[in-house]
Design a protein around this motif. Structure first.
Motif, short mmCIF file in Angstrom:
data_model
loop_
_atom_site.label_atom_id
_atom_site.label_comp_id
_atom_site.label_asym_id
_atom_site.label_seq_id
_atom_site.Cartn_x
_atom_site.Cartn_y
_atom_site.Cartn_z
N UNK A 66 -5.19 -14.01 -4.67
CA UNK A 66 -5.54 -13.03 -3.70
C UNK A 66 -4.15 -12.80 -2.46
N UNK A 67 -3.15 -11.89 -1.88
CA UNK A 67 -3.23 -11.22 -0.74
C UNK A 67 -3.49 -12.26 0.46
N UNK A 68 -2.41 -12.63 0.79
CA UNK A 68 -3.38 -12.92 2.45
C UNK A 68 -3.52 -12.11 2.91
N UNK A 69 -3.19 -11.17 3.15
CA UNK A 69 -2.23 -10.14 3.84
C UNK A 69 -4.11 -8.97 3.88
N UNK A 70 -4.22 -8.87 3.09
CA UNK A 70 -5.14 -7.99 3.26
C UNK A 70 -6.89 -7.78 3.48
N UNK A 71 -7.39 -7.49 4.22
CA UNK A 71 -8.81 -7.78 4.92
C UNK A 71 -9.74 -7.01 4.20
N UNK A 88 -5.65 -5.04 -1.99
CA UNK A 88 -4.10 -5.05 -1.48
C UNK A 88 -4.05 -3.44 -2.39
N UNK A 89 -2.74 -4.02 -3.76
CA UNK A 89 -2.03 -3.37 -4.36
C UNK A 89 -2.40 -2.90 -6.22
N UNK A 90 -3.45 -3.62 -6.24
CA UNK A 90 -3.74 -3.92 -7.71
C UNK A 90 -5.08 -4.58 -7.52
N UNK A 91 -5.38 -3.96 -8.96
CA UNK A 91 -7.20 -3.99 -8.96
C UNK A 91 -6.97 -5.65 -10.20
N UNK A 92 -7.67 -6.33 -10.50
CA UNK A 92 -8.02 -7.39 -12.06
C UNK A 92 -9.18 -7.05 -12.26
N UNK A 93 -8.83 -6.88 -13.06
CA UNK A 93 -10.10 -6.57 -14.65
C UNK A 93 -10.31 -7.98 -15.19
N UNK A 94 -11.22 -9.00 -14.98
CA UNK A 94 -11.31 -10.70 -15.31
C UNK A 94 -12.97 -10.26 -15.96
N UNK A 95 -13.28 -11.63 -16.63
CA UNK A 95 -14.10 -11.76 -17.36
C UNK A 95 -15.56 -12.19 -17.05
N UNK A 115 -0.99 1.86 -2.05
CA UNK A 115 -0.37 1.02 -1.07
C UNK A 115 -1.76 0.82 -0.39
N UNK A 116 -2.80 0.47 0.19
CA UNK A 116 -3.76 -0.53 0.61
C UNK A 116 -5.34 -0.10 0.36
N UNK A 117 -5.43 -0.77 -1.57
CA UNK A 117 -7.42 0.02 -1.23
C UNK A 117 -7.79 -0.56 -0.28
N UNK A 118 -8.84 -0.44 -0.73
CA UNK A 118 -9.51 -0.08 0.74
C UNK A 118 -11.20 -0.32 0.48
N UNK A 119 -11.52 0.13 -0.54
CA UNK A 119 -12.96 -0.32 -1.72
C UNK A 119 -12.88 0.34 -2.88
N UNK A 120 -14.25 -0.28 -3.18
CA UNK A 120 -14.03 -0.29 -4.72
C UNK A 120 -15.52 0.34 -5.03
N UNK A 121 -16.20 1.05 -6.17
CA UNK A 121 -17.98 1.64 -6.34
C UNK A 121 -17.58 1.10 -8.44
N UNK A 367 -6.08 -22.19 3.41
CA UNK A 367 -5.65 -21.33 3.80
C UNK A 367 -5.05 -19.51 2.79
N UNK A 368 -5.91 -20.48 1.92
CA UNK A 368 -5.81 -19.01 0.13
C UNK A 368 -7.11 -19.04 0.15
N UNK A 369 -6.94 -17.35 -0.11
CA UNK A 369 -7.81 -16.46 0.32
C UNK A 369 -9.55 -16.79 -1.40
N UNK A 370 -10.78 -16.86 -0.67
CA UNK A 370 -11.51 -17.16 -1.99
C UNK A 370 -12.87 -15.93 -1.85
#
Length: 384
Positions: A66-71, A88-95, A115-121, A367-370
């Protein structure tokens, strides 16, 4: 007006000596559950140390990081167990096991770009609403990532708040000259059509100390938690106030140091100049926010974040670390507290409960996002 009390001792766990009574008032069709101070509830809940599933961290496949700059990283679960995570700038589809299936989007302003994804529903049929807060654009993705539609909006979409029919909660303009500040709210369909006008609701402010207003949806009800009051207000889909859940906590005056940590510029004004000026006492009168954030789980339980570690490093985009969550049953009874250890370890924060398992965002020791889904130990069923 009808006043009665409701017993919640059984919900506090076997072996507890405490009996917690909430006074419940039914007034003009509004049900008010008033609990004692949150400190009276046992700190009997805890996160399972081993996550059910962990995403991100340092990976050989950089696409899984994950990008470290996206909160605003978040993840939702689809009906077949697959996951959708924002980055942040993309969406991951995961199993269901976290294996990468597809990445949708890249940085940009064109179709399928963000540009900056803030939320998902998640919506019925496993479509997903993606809100790009930087450019104010809503994108609907199909169950496997195909772009169904995309449209701009002049309204501010409240992230991660969707009704069952896919309607989004959006904020219009603020009402001028109101203190505390309030704004007009509406529901917006997943096709971009304006649906209903809701009541004028409070919005966040940062005068002297930030006071957040958080919103959540459970079934067809809207939950509003204003950090100026120790309560949560619940409205029906038509905007009618139907319930209030509150506690009898007394606001505490903040110390000058706390004011400075919460808001350095205002803190300097409240505490006095650090360059020799007189220091104003804590009785300056600014009170600590009674809570900082609210979440509602699929059972209808209300979670309020009470105490946080205020960070002085305001370059840290991740925000404050978690402290103590107070958990209320769907009927408004205070159940228990969940301390989240901040200690000296990595930063971590509960960011979502919509799957029923707390989604905890953190950084590993490198320091990697989890993002990790945890079970909660000691949580009783929350049937209405």
């Amino acid at each position: 007006m009808l006043v009665f009390t409701s017993l919640a001792a059984a919900a506090c766990g076997a072996g507890s000596d405490a009996v917690f009574l909430a006074e419940v008032t039914d007034s003009a069709g509004v049900r008010i559950a008033t609990n004692g101070p949150v400190s009276a509830a046992p700190a009997s809940l805890q996160l399972d140390a081993e996550p059910y599933l962990m995403l991100g961290g340092l990976r050989q496949d950089l696409r899984l990081e994950f990008q470290g700059t996206s909160p605003w990283n978040s993840a939702v679960v689809l009906s077949d167990g697959r996951l959708v995570a924002s980055n942040g700038t993309h969406v991951k589809f995961l199993g269901p096991d976290g294996a990468l299936e597809r990445i949708v989007g890249q940085e940009g302003d064109g179709p399928g770009e963000f540009r900056q994804i803030h939320g998902l529903c998640p919506l019925a049929g496993d479509s997903v609403v993606v809100w790009d807060g930087r450019v104010r654009r809503v994108t609907i993705l199909g169950p496997h990532g195909a772009i169904v539609r995309s449209f701009p909006t002049t309204y501010h979409v409240i992230r991660d708040v969707c009704f069952a029919d896919g309607a989004l909660l959006v904020q219009g303009g603020r009402i001028p000259d109101l203190d505390p500040p309030r704004a007009r709210f509406y529901t917006l369909s997943s096709t971009g059509a304006l649906l209903d006008s809701l009541p004028v609701l409070p919005v966040a402010s940062s005068v002297q100390v930030p006071r957040q207003v958080t919103y959540a949806v459970h079934r067809e009800e809207l939950y509003v938690a204003d950090a100026r009051h120790p309560e949560v207000r619940i409205y029906d889909r038509a905007g009618r106030l139907v319930r209030i859940v509150r506690t009898r906590d007394t606001p505490e005056v903040m110390t000058p140091e706390e004011l400075h940590n919460a808001n350095p510029w205002e803190g300097e004004m409240a505490a006095g100049s650090r360059s020799g000026g007189a220091v104003r006492p804590a009785a300056f009168g600014v009170t600590r926010p009674p809570h900082h954030r609210m979440l509602v789980d699929p059972e209808g339980r209300i979670w309020l974040l009470l105490d946080i570690v205020l960070r002085t490093d305001h370059r840290n985009l991740l925000g404050p670390a978690d402290g103590v969550w107070a958990v209320f049953a769907p009927d408004g009874q205070l159940l228990a507290r969940l301390p989240v250890d901040t200690g000296e370890g990595p930063w971590k924060q509960i960011v979502d409960l919509r799957t029923g398992r707390p989604l905890v965002a953190s950084r590993d020791m490198m320091g990697a996002r989890v993002l990790a889904f945890h079970d909660v130990l000691g949580l009783p069923p929350g049937a209405r």
